[in-house]
Design an enzyme around this catalytic site. Sequence first.
Site, PDB file in Angstrom:
ATOM      1  N   GLU A 175      -4.918   2.592   7.086  1.00  9.70           N
ATOM      2  CA  GLU A 175      -4.751   2.640   5.625  1.00  9.70           C
ATOM      3  C   GLU A 175      -5.506   3.855   5.082  1.00  9.70           C
ATOM      4  O   GLU A 175      -5.058   4.524   4.151  1.00  9.70           O
ATOM      5  CB  GLU A 175      -5.305   1.340   5.009  1.00  9.70           C
ATOM      6  N   ARG A 232       0.822  -1.229   0.000  1.00 12.22           N
ATOM      7  CA  ARG A 232       0.000   0.000   0.000  1.00 12.22           C
ATOM      8  C   ARG A 232       0.851   1.272   0.000  1.00 12.22           C
ATOM      9  O   ARG A 232       0.493   2.283   0.618  1.00 12.22           O
ATOM     10  CB  ARG A 232      -0.968   0.023   1.193  1.00 12.22           C
ATOM     11  N   SER A 286     -10.645  -0.857   3.597  1.00 16.75           N
ATOM     12  CA  SER A 286     -10.017  -1.341   4.832  1.00 16.75           C
ATOM     13  C   SER A 286      -9.525  -0.170   5.668  1.00 16.75           C
ATOM     14  O   SER A 286      -8.838   0.713   5.164  1.00 16.75           O
ATOM     15  CB  SER A 286      -8.810  -2.225   4.503  1.00 16.75           C
TER      16      SER A 286
HETATM   17  C1  LIG Z   1     -15.604  -0.676  -0.976  1.00 15.05           C
HETATM   18  C2  LIG Z   1     -14.129  -0.413  -1.094  1.00 15.05           C
HETATM   19  C3  LIG Z   1     -13.275  -1.453  -1.414  1.00 15.05           C
HETATM   20  C4  LIG Z   1     -11.890  -1.239  -1.523  1.00 15.05           C
HETATM   21  N1  LIG Z   1     -11.082  -2.293  -1.838  1.00 15.05           N
HETATM   22  C5  LIG Z   1      -9.752  -2.080  -1.948  1.00 15.05           C
HETATM   23  C6  LIG Z   1      -8.887  -3.179  -2.287  1.00 15.05           C
HETATM   24  O1  LIG Z   1      -9.306  -4.318  -2.491  1.00 15.05           O
HETATM   25  N2  LIG Z   1      -7.558  -2.912  -2.390  1.00 15.05           N
HETATM   26  C7  LIG Z   1      -7.037  -1.669  -2.174  1.00 15.05           C
HETATM   27  O2  LIG Z   1      -5.812  -1.493  -2.291  1.00 15.05           O
HETATM   28  N3  LIG Z   1      -7.846  -0.626  -1.857  1.00 15.05           N
HETATM   29  C8  LIG Z   1      -9.167  -0.797  -1.740  1.00 15.05           C
HETATM   30  N4  LIG Z   1      -9.985   0.259  -1.426  1.00 15.05           N
HETATM   31  C9  LIG Z   1      -9.392   1.588  -1.145  1.00 15.05           C
HETATM   32  C10 LIG Z   1      -9.289   2.529  -2.372  1.00 15.05           C
HETATM   33  O3  LIG Z   1     -10.327   2.266  -3.282  1.00 15.05           O
HETATM   34  C11 LIG Z   1      -7.936   2.395  -3.064  1.00 15.05           C
HETATM   35  O4  LIG Z   1      -6.866   2.714  -2.205  1.00 15.05           O
HETATM   36  C12 LIG Z   1      -7.859   3.305  -4.298  1.00 15.05           C
HETATM   37  O5  LIG Z   1      -6.682   2.999  -4.990  1.00 15.05           O
HETATM   38  C13 LIG Z   1      -7.855   4.791  -3.939  1.00 15.05           C
HETATM   39  O6  LIG Z   1      -8.057   5.524  -5.147  1.00 15.05           O
HETATM   40  P1  LIG Z   1      -8.780   6.952  -5.133  1.00 15.05           P
HETATM   41  O7  LIG Z   1      -8.754   7.487  -6.502  1.00 15.05           O
HETATM   42  O8  LIG Z   1     -10.107   6.867  -4.487  1.00 15.05           O
HETATM   43  O9  LIG Z   1      -7.760   7.747  -4.212  1.00 15.05           O
HETATM   44  P2  LIG Z   1      -8.144   8.841  -3.114  1.00 15.05           P
HETATM   45  O10 LIG Z   1      -8.841   8.168  -1.990  1.00 15.05           O
HETATM   46  O11 LIG Z   1      -8.819   9.976  -3.751  1.00 15.05           O
HETATM   47  O12 LIG Z   1      -6.688   9.286  -2.652  1.00 15.05           O
HETATM   48  C14 LIG Z   1      -5.847   8.395  -1.953  1.00 15.05           C
HETATM   49  C15 LIG Z   1      -4.459   9.051  -1.847  1.00 15.05           C
HETATM   50  O13 LIG Z   1      -3.905   9.124  -3.164  1.00 15.05           O
HETATM   51  C16 LIG Z   1      -3.509  10.452  -3.456  1.00 15.05           C
HETATM   52  N5  LIG Z   1      -3.732  10.639  -4.896  1.00 15.05           N
HETATM   53  C17 LIG Z   1      -4.859  10.360  -5.596  1.00 15.05           C
HETATM   54  N6  LIG Z   1      -4.666  10.648  -6.911  1.00 15.05           N
HETATM   55  C18 LIG Z   1      -3.401  11.114  -7.023  1.00 15.05           C
HETATM   56  C19 LIG Z   1      -2.617  11.593  -8.118  1.00 15.05           C
HETATM   57  N7  LIG Z   1      -3.097  11.633  -9.358  1.00 15.05           N
HETATM   58  N8  LIG Z   1      -1.347  12.000  -7.865  1.00 15.05           N
HETATM   59  C20 LIG Z   1      -0.833  11.969  -6.609  1.00 15.05           C
HETATM   60  N9  LIG Z   1      -1.536  11.537  -5.541  1.00 15.05           N
HETATM   61  C21 LIG Z   1      -2.800  11.111  -5.739  1.00 15.05           C
HETATM   62  C22 LIG Z   1      -4.409  11.334  -2.602  1.00 15.05           C
HETATM   63  O14 LIG Z   1      -3.792  12.595  -2.357  1.00 15.05           O
HETATM   64  C23 LIG Z   1      -4.523  10.505  -1.337  1.00 15.05           C
HETATM   65  O15 LIG Z   1      -3.402  10.732  -0.493  1.00 15.05           O
HETATM   66  C24 LIG Z   1     -11.363   0.060  -1.307  1.00 15.05           C
HETATM   67  C25 LIG Z   1     -12.241   1.123  -1.009  1.00 15.05           C
HETATM   68  C26 LIG Z   1     -13.608   0.892  -0.905  1.00 15.05           C
HETATM   69  C27 LIG Z   1     -14.532   2.035  -0.591  1.00 15.05           C
END
Ligand SMILES: Cc1cc2nc3c(=O)[nH]c(=O)nc-3n(C[C@H](O)[C@H](O)[C@H](O)COP(=O)(O)OP(=O)(O)OC[C@H]3O[C@@H](n4cnc5c(N)ncnc54)[C@H](O)[C@@H]3O)c2cc1C
Length: 293
Positions: free
Chosen positions: A288, A168, A218
């Site tokens: 996380e 992660r 998570s």
């Molecule tokens: C129902 C559910 C299930 C999930 N299952 C999983 C799973 O199986 N595995 C897993 O790893 N995660 C899981 N997640 C967590 C999440 O979906 C992941 O971590 C996902 O990759 C986050 O992407 P996001 O675009 O929503 O990032 P955000 O939540 O918007 O941002 C997360 C971080 O990334 C940074 N960020 C985002 N975009 C950029 C960019 N372009 N440049 C620099 N920094 C950036 C943000 O500043 C922040 O610090 C789950 C979440 C939910 C709600």
Amino acid sequence: MTALFSKFRSIIRENISLSSYSTMKVGGPASFAAFPKDGNTLSALIAEARENKIRYIIVGNASNILFSDRGFDGLVIFTTAMREVHWDGISVTAGCGASLTGLSATATKKGLSGLEFAFGIPGTVGGAVYMNAGAYGSQVSAVLTESTYLRGTEILSRKAEDHEFGYRTSVYRSTDDIILSATFTLTPKSPDEIALLAEKNMASRKAKQPLEYPNAGSVFKRPEGAFPGALIEQAGLKGLRVGGAEISEKHANFIVNRGNATADDILRLTETAQKEVYRRFGILLETEIIYIS
Ligand SMILES: Cc1cc2nc3c(=O)[nH]c(=O)nc-3n(C[C@H](O)[C@H](O)[C@H](O)COP(=O)(O)OP(=O)(O)OC[C@H]3O[C@@H](n4cnc5c(N)ncnc54)[C@H](O)[C@@H]3O)c2cc1C
């Protein structure tokens, strides 16, 4: 609108509620929110924010973020409009705001394997690279070959081996660089076989995760040799509620919003789980979910 950011009128909004933009459905107001469509606009927005000493943050789909109840006094830049995708043989280059699940679904149709793990992860490509998102035995680092990013006003690229990927985490967590795109190289396979695996993963998600309530995935990272959900459950905390938030009855490593939860409710549950698991098992759980205040 104030004179500030006036040249970005078509992509900027003032005083929006962050709760509508997060999968947890929690968060106070942001002074400004912007939805740039390309790297140049993103760079110009940041330049204006810096010039005016306005704080800014980059957000994808906010599926791994908990916004504070007090909101964000500054500019929240959402990348979700930067979602162009180019397929080239077995490779695909996707804009940072492209949907990871959407990419996985298209790869399946094209008979390209490698992104089955990503089906059902509700984030963007940029968020997934930043977090090295993963599931079901695979992760972004297994298929990413390159990313491009913005550093200041320069657009640069980074090869897979320079991403310092870990559980992660990636090099992006320790820099101010903004991921603009990512290239993944996949492997040809029968679309039926790929679809079967993606569907199996999705069915497992539905069975185990509380997808019926808003959540941010998570809450805690997996410590060496243990599962946070099992530890929290053994500590007797499954189903514990504070205000509108609950340690999910279905999976104890999820905190769900049962209706009108506040970020403070969620933080209190997170702290309780951390303290109680540490007291009972001597294991310090690391969050996380990223808290933005
Ligand atoms: C129902 C559910 C299930 C999930 N299952 C999983 C799973 O199986 N595995 C897993 O790893 N995660 C899981 N997640 C967590 C999440 O979906 C992941 O971590 C996902 O990759 C986050 O992407 P996001 O675009 O929503 O990032 P955000 O939540 O918007 O941002 C997360 C971080 O990334 C940074 N960020 C985002 N975009 C950029 C960019 N372009 N440049 C620099 N920094 C950036 C943000 O500043 C922040 O610090 C789950 C979440 C939910 C709600």
